[in-house]
Write a protein that holds these residues in place. Structure first.
Motif, PDB file in Angstrom:
ATOM      1  N   ARG A 141       0.818  -1.218   0.000  1.00 47.56           N
ATOM      2  CA  ARG A 141       0.000   0.000   0.000  1.00 47.56           C
ATOM      3  C   ARG A 141       0.850   1.266   0.000  1.00 47.56           C
ATOM      4  O   ARG A 141       0.307   2.374  -0.059  1.00 47.56           O
ATOM      5  N   GLY A 142       2.159   1.121   0.083  1.00 47.04           N
ATOM      6  CA  GLY A 142       3.039   2.290   0.113  1.00 47.04           C
ATOM      7  C   GLY A 142       2.920   3.100   1.385  1.00 47.04           C
ATOM      8  O   GLY A 142       3.111   4.317   1.384  1.00 47.04           O
ATOM      9  N   LEU A 143       2.643   2.410   2.495  1.00 44.79           N
ATOM     10  CA  LEU A 143       2.431   3.078   3.781  1.00 44.79           C
ATOM     11  C   LEU A 143       3.432   2.560   4.806  1.00 44.79           C
ATOM     12  O   LEU A 143       3.973   1.465   4.674  1.00 44.79           O
ATOM     13  N   THR A 144       3.649   3.361   5.857  1.00 43.69           N
ATOM     14  CA  THR A 144       4.474   2.943   6.981  1.00 43.69           C
ATOM     15  C   THR A 144       3.581   2.784   8.206  1.00 43.69           C
ATOM     16  O   THR A 144       2.822   3.690   8.555  1.00 43.69           O
ATOM     17  N   LEU A 145       3.671   1.636   8.847  1.00 40.88           N
ATOM     18  CA  LEU A 145       2.868   1.331  10.026  1.00 40.88           C
ATOM     19  C   LEU A 145       3.743   1.374  11.271  1.00 40.88           C
ATOM     20  O   LEU A 145       4.767   0.695  11.349  1.00 40.88           O
ATOM     21  N   ALA A 146       3.335   2.175  12.249  1.00 43.49           N
ATOM     22  CA  ALA A 146       4.052   2.244  13.525  1.00 43.49           C
ATOM     23  C   ALA A 146       3.578   1.117  14.439  1.00 43.49           C
ATOM     24  O   ALA A 146       2.375   0.949  14.649  1.00 43.49           O
ATOM     25  N   PRO A 177      10.825  -2.632   5.768  1.00 41.08           N
ATOM     26  CA  PRO A 177      10.833  -1.190   5.482  1.00 41.08           C
ATOM     27  C   PRO A 177       9.502  -0.495   5.747  1.00 41.08           C
ATOM     28  O   PRO A 177       9.477   0.716   6.018  1.00 41.08           O
ATOM     29  N   ALA A 178       8.408  -1.235   5.695  1.00 43.41           N
ATOM     30  CA  ALA A 178       7.094  -0.610   5.884  1.00 43.41           C
ATOM     31  C   ALA A 178       6.688  -0.525   7.346  1.00 43.41           C
ATOM     32  O   ALA A 178       5.619   0.011   7.654  1.00 43.41           O
ATOM     33  N   LEU A 179       7.528  -1.044   8.245  1.00 40.41           N
ATOM     34  CA  LEU A 179       7.215  -0.998   9.676  1.00 40.41           C
ATOM     35  C   LEU A 179       8.191  -0.097  10.404  1.00 40.41           C
ATOM     36  O   LEU A 179       9.371  -0.019  10.057  1.00 40.41           O
ATOM     37  N   SER A 180       7.667   0.549  11.423  1.00 43.30           N
ATOM     38  CA  SER A 180       8.458   1.456  12.239  1.00 43.30           C
ATOM     39  C   SER A 180       8.268   1.068  13.703  1.00 43.30           C
ATOM     40  O   SER A 180       7.127   1.055  14.195  1.00 43.30           O
ATOM     41  N   LEU A 181       9.360   0.732  14.401  1.00 42.41           N
ATOM     42  CA  LEU A 181       9.251   0.360  15.807  1.00 42.41           C
ATOM     43  C   LEU A 181       9.183   1.633  16.649  1.00 42.41           C
ATOM     44  O   LEU A 181      10.164   2.345  16.817  1.00 42.41           O
ATOM     45  N   ALA A 182       7.977   1.889  17.200  1.00 42.22           N
ATOM     46  CA  ALA A 182       7.722   3.158  17.887  1.00 42.22           C
ATOM     47  C   ALA A 182       7.781   3.046  19.398  1.00 42.22           C
ATOM     48  O   ALA A 182       7.692   4.058  20.095  1.00 42.22           O
ATOM     49  N   GLY A 183       7.936   1.813  19.945  1.00 39.25           N
ATOM     50  CA  GLY A 183       8.022   1.693  21.392  1.00 39.25           C
ATOM     51  C   GLY A 183       7.605   0.328  21.894  1.00 39.25           C
ATOM     52  O   GLY A 183       7.544  -0.650  21.144  1.00 39.25           O
ATOM     53  N   LEU A 184       7.339   0.265  23.202  1.00 37.94           N
ATOM     54  CA  LEU A 184       6.920  -0.958  23.877  1.00 37.94           C
ATOM     55  C   LEU A 184       5.544  -0.757  24.494  1.00 37.94           C
ATOM     56  O   LEU A 184       5.206   0.342  24.959  1.00 37.94           O
ATOM     57  N   GLU A 185       4.767  -1.858  24.546  1.00 38.58           N
ATOM     58  CA  GLU A 185       3.426  -1.823  25.143  1.00 38.58           C
ATOM     59  C   GLU A 185       3.264  -3.001  26.075  1.00 38.58           C
ATOM     60  O   GLU A 185       3.797  -4.081  25.831  1.00 38.58           O
ATOM     61  N   GLY A 186       2.524  -2.789  27.148  1.00 41.10           N
ATOM     62  CA  GLY A 186       2.212  -3.883  28.054  1.00 41.10           C
ATOM     63  C   GLY A 186       0.886  -3.655  28.735  1.00 41.10           C
ATOM     64  O   GLY A 186       0.289  -2.577  28.643  1.00 41.10           O
ATOM     65  N   TYR A 187       0.419  -4.682  29.417  1.00 44.06           N
ATOM     66  CA  TYR A 187      -0.818  -4.567  30.200  1.00 44.06           C
ATOM     67  C   TYR A 187      -0.640  -5.370  31.477  1.00 44.06           C
ATOM     68  O   TYR A 187      -0.565  -6.608  31.441  1.00 44.06           O
ATOM     69  N   GLU A 188      -0.551  -4.673  32.572  1.00 42.81           N
ATOM     70  CA  GLU A 188      -0.272  -5.310  33.859  1.00 42.81           C
ATOM     71  C   GLU A 188      -1.470  -6.044  34.451  1.00 42.81           C
ATOM     72  O   GLU A 188      -1.342  -6.780  35.434  1.00 42.81           O
ATOM     73  N   GLY A 189      -2.639  -5.866  33.845  1.00 42.43           N
ATOM     74  CA  GLY A 189      -3.829  -6.537  34.356  1.00 42.43           C
ATOM     75  C   GLY A 189      -3.784  -8.046  34.230  1.00 42.43           C
ATOM     76  O   GLY A 189      -4.589  -8.742  34.850  1.00 42.43           O
ATOM     77  N   VAL A 190      -2.869  -8.565  33.418  1.00 43.33           N
ATOM     78  CA  VAL A 190      -2.735 -10.022  33.273  1.00 43.33           C
ATOM     79  C   VAL A 190      -1.651 -10.578  34.183  1.00 43.33           C
ATOM     80  O   VAL A 190      -1.361 -11.775  34.139  1.00 43.33           O
ATOM     81  N   VAL A 191      -1.059  -9.718  35.014  1.00 45.62           N
ATOM     82  CA  VAL A 191      -0.006 -10.156  35.928  1.00 45.62           C
ATOM     83  C   VAL A 191      -0.656 -10.661  37.215  1.00 45.62           C
ATOM     84  O   VAL A 191      -1.456  -9.947  37.833  1.00 45.62           O
ATOM     85  N   HIS A 192      -0.325 -11.874  37.604  1.00 39.78           N
ATOM     86  CA  HIS A 192      -0.906 -12.450  38.810  1.00 39.78           C
ATOM     87  C   HIS A 192       0.192 -13.068  39.666  1.00 39.78           C
ATOM     88  O   HIS A 192       1.312 -13.279  39.225  1.00 39.78           O
ATOM     89  N   GLY A 193      -0.151 -13.367  40.895  1.00 32.48           N
ATOM     90  CA  GLY A 193       0.799 -13.986  41.803  1.00 32.48           C
ATOM     91  C   GLY A 193       0.296 -13.879  43.227  1.00 32.48           C
ATOM     92  O   GLY A 193      -0.741 -13.261  43.496  1.00 32.48           O
ATOM     93  N   ASP A 194       1.051 -14.469  44.155  1.00 29.25           N
ATOM     94  CA  ASP A 194       0.650 -14.426  45.560  1.00 29.25           C
ATOM     95  C   ASP A 194       0.686 -13.009  46.110  1.00 29.25           C
ATOM     96  O   ASP A 194      -0.074 -12.668  47.014  1.00 29.25           O
ATOM     97  N   ASN A 195       1.580 -12.200  45.572  1.00 29.30           N
ATOM     98  CA  ASN A 195       1.662 -10.793  45.968  1.00 29.30           C
ATOM     99  C   ASN A 195       1.526  -9.947  44.704  1.00 29.30           C
ATOM    100  O   ASN A 195       2.526  -9.603  44.069  1.00 29.30           O
ATOM    101  N   PRO A 196       0.289  -9.619  44.282  1.00 30.30           N
ATOM    102  CA  PRO A 196       0.079  -8.937  42.998  1.00 30.30           C
ATOM    103  C   PRO A 196       0.845  -7.626  42.871  1.00 30.30           C
ATOM    104  O   PRO A 196       1.387  -7.334  41.805  1.00 30.30           O
ATOM    105  N   GLU A 197       0.896  -6.832  43.942  1.00 34.94           N
ATOM    106  CA  GLU A 197       1.573  -5.542  43.834  1.00 34.94           C
ATOM    107  C   GLU A 197       3.052  -5.721  43.519  1.00 34.94           C
ATOM    108  O   GLU A 197       3.609  -5.032  42.649  1.00 34.94           O
TER     109      GLU A 197
END
Length: 402
Positions: A141-146, A177-197
């Protein structure tokens, strides 16, 4: 006698109508006072922590609320799907984060069209295969996707499971060439454990450390790459991690809570209590703004009321909570008691309420305001919600675009 012309929407609810007389119930309602408070409160919180705010719009899919958030200072709006992004852009949102993988050529075509129209758009990736698919499609498509690399956790949802996987994916993106790495993403809502914090803090620390390592390796294509996370339960912990020295002046930290805009009477009320315990310096927390008004339909047995409200009308992660009761046509200043009312069962369009023995004044037709848990699962049941003032007069129709 002077008459007032009232505007009417397609659903037949007149602006200026009062919820206690003349509005077909059940109706989902957003209270303007708490809504205004919440929008301003979260924006102040983000600003105070040097972060940008891109609220998750999938909570409401209500462009009128998006505009309130943007006008208050939000940097952009987060969405979950390509059609949601299209709907947001059509309603004036120009900076979009899709906190999901962009999969399938039909969805890629939607995003390509938005880019061609001038949208600023980011999506996440977590696999070599998806990177190759996106690279081919957008090159044609001649586009760059971030794109943002999603950082996941073992046993969680999507996202890279190891640092090595993240580094390898960054290299693969650099070869497209059509992709641009613009950063990192995460979601902490899927993090679990005995001590969530403790686990959430460790996850946030990992996000920051990997971002710094990728920057040092020259993998990002932007001068101030994005680091983004945060739902509506742990936003304070994420904000503290993002406010640290490694990111300051070098990255664009973005918080993405969504449910805060109307808060709730269940899951997020509990989460907010935990936030205020962790951060006693924060003044007056969020306020619940979303309720569903319905009427008592039947009193078939002693100590049992059936209310014309059900799973099709209100979220049910937890049972709804009866908040207030009024006689139809009465004044707001004359509430009736709901003390001891307990929802015991929810069907498609009926709610079973166990009444205390003392509740002898309940009548068929009584109007009851219910609080819900998890606002996402109430908004998506309505094509329109009603914005009301402190006297329960309808001020605006909030259309949704799910």
């Amino acid at each position: 006698m002077q008459t007032t012309t009232l505007a009417m929407d397609k659903g037949g609810v007149e602006l200026g109508s009062n919820l206690l007389s003349g509005v077909s119930l059940p109706a989902a309602v957003v209270h303007e006072g708490p809504l205004t408070h919440n929008v301003a409160w979260m924006q102040r919180f983000a600003d105070a922590h040097g972060a940008y705010l891109a609220p998750h719009g999938k909570t409401t899919m209500a462009p009128a609320l998006f505009q309130r958030q943007l006008q208050a200072g939000a940097w952009g709006i987060t969405l979950a799907t390509a059609p949601q992004c299209r709907a947001a852009y059509a309603n004036g949102v120009t900076r979009l984060i899709m906190a999901n993988q962009l999969v399938g050529q039909a969805n890629m075509a939607i995003i390509a069209s938005l880019l061609e129209q001038g949208a600023t758009f980011y999506c996440v990736v977590d696999s070599q295969e998806n990177v190759s698919q996106l690279g081919r499609f957008f090159a044609e498509r001649g586009l760059t996707l971030a794109v943002l690399i999603e950082v996941g956790v073992p046993g969680g949802r999507c996202g890279c499971r190891s640092k090595q996987q993240i580094l390898s994916l960054a290299e693969a993106i650099a070869n497209e060439p059509a992709l641009s790495l613009a950063g990192l993403e995460g979601y902490e809502g899927v993090v679990h454990g005995d001590n969530p914090e403790t686990c959430v803090r460790a996850y946030a620390k990992q996000l920051v450390e990997v971002a710094v390592e990728l920057e040092a390796a020259g993998r990002f294509s932007e001068a101030n790459p994005m680091v983004t996370a945060s739902g509506s339960a742990w936003y304070d912990v994420i904000a503290e991690a993002f406010d640290g020295a490694p990111l300051q002046g070098r990255f664009t930290p973005v918080l993405r809570p969504g449910c805060y805009v109307v808060h709730d009477h269940g899951l997020y009320r509990e989460a907010q209590s935990a936030v205020l315990k962790r951060r006693p310096d924060l003044q007056q927390g969020l306020e619940p703004a979303l309720e569903v008004f319905a009427q008592v339909q039947s009193l078939p047995e002693p100590e049992l009321a059936i209310v014309a409200l059900g799973k099709r009308d209100i979220g049910h992660d937890q049972f709804p909570i009866a908040l207030q009761r009024f006689r139809e046509g009465s004044e707001l200043s004359h509430p009736l008691s709901v003390a001891g009312w307990e929802v015991t069962k929810l069907m498609d369009q009926h709610t079973f309420v166990r009444l205390p023995e003392a509740a002898q004044d309940v009548e068929v037709g009584d109007i009851v305001a219910f609080g819900a848990s998890h606002p996402c699962l109430t908004f998506d049941k309505w094509r329109q919600l009603l914005l009301v003032d402190d006297k329960l007069n309808v001020k605006e129709h909030l259309a949704t675009y799910f």
